[in-house]
Design a protein around this motif. Structure first.
Motif, PDB file in Angstrom:
ATOM      1  N   LEU A   1       1.202  -1.149   0.147  1.00 44.02           N
ATOM      2  CA  LEU A   1       0.182  -0.085   0.066  1.00 44.02           C
ATOM      3  C   LEU A   1       0.987   1.341   0.032  1.00 44.02           C
ATOM      4  N   ASN A   2       0.013   2.393   0.052  1.00 45.28           N
ATOM      5  CA  ASN A   2       1.083   3.545  -0.564  1.00 45.28           C
ATOM      6  C   ASN A   2       0.918   4.237   0.854  1.00 45.28           C
ATOM      7  N   THR A   3       0.694   4.039   1.442  1.00 47.18           N
ATOM      8  CA  THR A   3       0.473   4.016   3.489  1.00 47.18           C
ATOM      9  C   THR A   3       1.863   3.166   4.569  1.00 47.18           C
ATOM     10  N   PRO A   4       2.428   3.991   4.964  1.00 46.41           N
ATOM     11  CA  PRO A   4       3.175   3.212   5.464  1.00 46.41           C
ATOM     12  C   PRO A   4       3.119   2.492   7.025  1.00 46.41           C
ATOM     13  N   VAL A   5       1.879   2.834   7.707  1.00 47.07           N
ATOM     14  CA  VAL A   5       1.158   1.561   8.663  1.00 47.07           C
ATOM     15  C   VAL A   5       0.053   1.211   8.231  1.00 47.07           C
ATOM     16  N   PHE A   6      -0.543  -0.166   8.603  1.00 45.95           N
ATOM     17  CA  PHE A   6      -1.931  -0.580   7.893  1.00 45.95           C
ATOM     18  C   PHE A   6      -2.464  -0.034   9.425  1.00 45.95           C
ATOM     19  N   GLY A   7      -4.240  -0.212   9.171  1.00 47.91           N
ATOM     20  CA  GLY A   7      -4.974   0.108   9.590  1.00 47.91           C
ATOM     21  C   GLY A   7      -5.914  -0.766  10.158  1.00 47.91           C
ATOM     22  N   ALA A   8      -4.443  -1.509  10.681  1.00 44.01           N
ATOM     23  CA  ALA A   8      -5.640  -2.512  11.519  1.00 44.01           C
ATOM     24  C   ALA A   8      -4.589  -3.396  11.883  1.00 44.01           C
ATOM     25  N   ALA A   9      -4.604  -4.116  13.898  1.00 43.08           N
ATOM     26  CA  ALA A   9      -3.242  -4.668  14.388  1.00 43.08           C
ATOM     27  C   ALA A   9      -4.045  -6.420  14.397  1.00 43.08           C
ATOM     28  N   HIS A  10      -5.405  -6.528  14.344  1.00 48.52           N
ATOM     29  CA  HIS A  10      -5.489  -7.299  14.779  1.00 48.52           C
ATOM     30  C   HIS A  10      -7.428  -7.732  12.683  1.00 48.52           C
ATOM     31  N   PRO A  11      -7.234  -9.206  13.212  1.00 49.14           N
ATOM     32  CA  PRO A  11      -7.998  -8.969  12.052  1.00 49.14           C
ATOM     33  C   PRO A  11      -9.427  -8.713  12.665  1.00 49.14           C
ATOM     34  N   LYS A  12     -10.059  -8.635  13.483  1.00 47.02           N
ATOM     35  CA  LYS A  12     -11.675  -8.263  13.943  1.00 47.02           C
ATOM     36  C   LYS A  12     -11.433  -6.969  13.694  1.00 47.02           C
TER      37      LYS A  12
ATOM     38  N   ILE B   1      12.664 -15.936   1.633  1.00 42.52           N
ATOM     39  CA  ILE B   1      12.189 -14.685   2.149  1.00 42.52           C
ATOM     40  C   ILE B   1      10.975 -15.547   2.928  1.00 42.52           C
ATOM     41  N   ALA B   2      10.728 -14.836   4.007  1.00 35.77           N
ATOM     42  CA  ALA B   2       9.364 -15.279   5.210  1.00 35.77           C
ATOM     43  C   ALA B   2       9.031 -14.676   5.852  1.00 35.77           C
ATOM     44  N   PRO B   3       8.046 -14.992   6.101  1.00 34.46           N
ATOM     45  CA  PRO B   3       6.635 -14.220   6.855  1.00 34.46           C
ATOM     46  C   PRO B   3       7.391 -14.082   8.608  1.00 34.46           C
ATOM     47  N   THR B   4       6.177 -13.460   9.602  1.00 34.58           N
ATOM     48  CA  THR B   4       6.881 -13.362  10.840  1.00 34.58           C
ATOM     49  C   THR B   4       5.155 -13.636  11.341  1.00 34.58           C
ATOM     50  N   ASP B   5       5.309 -13.527  12.288  1.00 32.78           N
ATOM     51  CA  ASP B   5       4.310 -14.055  13.003  1.00 32.78           C
ATOM     52  C   ASP B   5       3.051 -12.680  13.026  1.00 32.78           C
ATOM     53  N   ASP B   6       3.204 -12.127  12.098  1.00 37.00           N
ATOM     54  CA  ASP B   6       2.036 -10.990  12.184  1.00 37.00           C
ATOM     55  C   ASP B   6       0.558 -11.207  11.869  1.00 37.00           C
ATOM     56  N   PRO B   7       0.082 -10.993  12.634  1.00 38.90           N
ATOM     57  CA  PRO B   7      -1.843 -11.825  12.305  1.00 38.90           C
ATOM     58  C   PRO B   7      -2.860 -11.894  10.999  1.00 38.90           C
TER      59      PRO B   7
ATOM     60  N   ASP C   1       2.834  -5.865  14.686  1.00 40.87           N
ATOM     61  CA  ASP C   1       1.862  -5.213  14.598  1.00 40.87           C
ATOM     62  C   ASP C   1       2.049  -4.571  13.541  1.00 40.87           C
ATOM     63  N   PRO C   2       1.623  -4.162  12.422  1.00 42.07           N
ATOM     64  CA  PRO C   2       0.992  -3.510  11.257  1.00 42.07           C
ATOM     65  C   PRO C   2       0.851  -1.759  10.765  1.00 42.07           C
ATOM     66  N   THR C   3       0.300  -1.468  12.346  1.00 43.30           N
ATOM     67  CA  THR C   3      -0.133  -0.038  12.665  1.00 43.30           C
ATOM     68  C   THR C   3       1.079   0.519  13.374  1.00 43.30           C
ATOM     69  N   GLN C   4       2.580   0.120  13.640  1.00 42.46           N
ATOM     70  CA  GLN C   4       2.628   0.932  13.889  1.00 42.46           C
ATOM     71  C   GLN C   4       4.774   0.894  13.538  1.00 42.46           C
ATOM     72  N   ALA C   5       5.036   2.386  12.571  1.00 41.54           N
ATOM     73  CA  ALA C   5       5.653   2.464  11.554  1.00 41.54           C
ATOM     74  C   ALA C   5       7.664   1.899  12.968  1.00 41.54           C
ATOM     75  N   TRP C   6       8.509   1.716  11.830  1.00 46.92           N
ATOM     76  CA  TRP C   6       9.335   1.434  12.856  1.00 46.92           C
ATOM     77  C   TRP C   6       9.911   3.049  12.709  1.00 46.92           C
ATOM     78  N   PRO C   7      11.110   3.241  13.938  1.00 43.89           N
ATOM     79  CA  PRO C   7      12.084   4.433  14.044  1.00 43.89           C
ATOM     80  C   PRO C   7      12.423   5.059  12.774  1.00 43.89           C
ATOM     81  N   GLU C   8      12.153   6.543  12.039  1.00 46.65           N
ATOM     82  CA  GLU C   8      12.509   6.864  10.876  1.00 46.65           C
ATOM     83  C   GLU C   8      14.050   6.676  10.164  1.00 46.65           C
TER      84      GLU C   8
END
Length: 333
Positions: free
Chosen positions: A124-135, A307-313, A263-270
């Motif tokens: 996406l063209n946003t640096p974070v996602f809009g949900a930390a959990h599927p719910k 390349i492998a995934p993390t456990d990001d829900p 947690d894809p809603t949290q950005a890493w430090p710049e």
């Protein structure tokens, strides 16, 4: 029948999701629930995607830098050209969504590696996602369902959703503060999730990636948002490729202890170390109907060695509902 258009910022979650791995009981969500909610909110166009339905195909290649092999053994970074099929898109299930909507723009890539292996990246063209959990994603889609009396979402339900789901706010704030681009070519695209680069010895390094446009990042003015037609992104992308190749540099941020991993809603430090690991080049773009990207299921868990995934829900949740939506559209539903 399609629903009336929804306000763009309300589509902040922006991505189709799939099935959970190891989620807490109170957050259990099924692929059927997510896909049904998308259908209920946006309507169904038989044989088409349930989310990111409006899109454009493109083709080109990726050339990785061998220096990246110090982190990943992926064939992406051999230094040799890798064919790519791309899809640029808008979120939601409305094929008539306006290109001026203040919603995310998507870039999905299928890298066709030697020996038939595939690597997908869905961004996406946003640096974070809009949900930390599927719910959260499911609850937002439900809250977006138009009121039959107005054809628009119920403001009270939207406010209740926002108040009860703080993990939705970072991406919504970004979208509220940034107008959409005048072209797909004028956005950076973020992998959103944390991934693992795995080297030849099996050592894993946490990374996040983004693709930065050679054409530069640009935003529409407020006046352009009011005056532009509903459809211009596809035409502009096709026209741009007739004038020469489009390029994005792939930059990878190297994770450090304590950086959010799941947690894809949290950005890493710049100030995290960023390394250029390759360049994507798109040489042609075309309407999606009958083109190479139309039938691809851009499952982000399709990964080749290195390349492998993390456990990001959220990342883990996407694959099975992608598969369900894909099966429906292949059967003409």
């Amino acid at each position: 029948m399609q629903r009336k258009d929804l306000p763009g910022w309300l589509l902040a979650a922006g991505l189709g999701l799939a099935a959970p791995f190891g989620m807490a009981a109170q957050d259990e969500v099924t692929p059927e629930q997510v896909v049904s909610a998308l259908e209920d909110t946006f309507g169904v166009t038989p044989g088409e995607r349930r989310n990111h339905i409006k899109g454009t195909c493109a083709t080109g290649e990726f050339v990785g830098l061998p220096a990246a092999a110090s982190w990943s053994r992926s064939a992406l970074f051999s230094g040799q050209p890798v064919p790519v099929v791309a899809r640029l898109s808008l979120p939601g299930g409305n094929p008539k969504a306006p290109d001026t909507a203040k919603s995310p723009r998507g870039m999905a890539l299928e890298f066709r590696l030697p020996g038939g292996a595939l690597q997908h990246m869905t961004m996406l063209n946003t640096p974070v996602f809009g949900a930390a959990h599927p719910k959260t994603f499911l609850d937002q889609i439900v809250a977006l369902k138009p009121d039959p009396a107005t054809g628009k979402p119920d403001p009270a339900k939207l406010e209740a959703f926002k108040a009860s789901h703080p993990d939705s706010q970072a991406q919504a704030q970004f979208l509220g503060e940034h107008n959409p681009p005048p072209s797909f070519a004028n956005s950076s695209y973020f992998g959103i999730h944390t991934f693992k680069f795995v080297d030849a010895t099996g050592k894993a390094t946490l990374v996040r990636w983004r693709f930065v446009p050679e054409d530069g990042e640009k935003q529409l003015s407020d006046e352009e948002l009011k005056s532009l037609p509903a459809n211009f992104l596809e035409e502009r992308l096709i026209e741009r490729t007739t004038r020469g190749p489009l390029r994005w540099d792939m930059l990878v941020s190297i994770g450090q202890p304590g950086d959010p991993e799941n947690d894809p809603t949290q950005a890493w430090p710049e100030h995290r170390e960023q390394v250029k690991v390759g360049t994507l080049t798109l040489t042609a773009a075309m309407p999606q109907k009958g083109a190479a990207c139309e039938k691809i299921n851009f499952d982000p868990l399709v990964m080749a060695a290195g390349i492998a995934p993390t456990d990001d829900p959220i990342l883990r949740f996407r694959s099975p509902s992608y598969a369900l939506s894909f099966a429906k559209r292949l059967s003409g539903q």
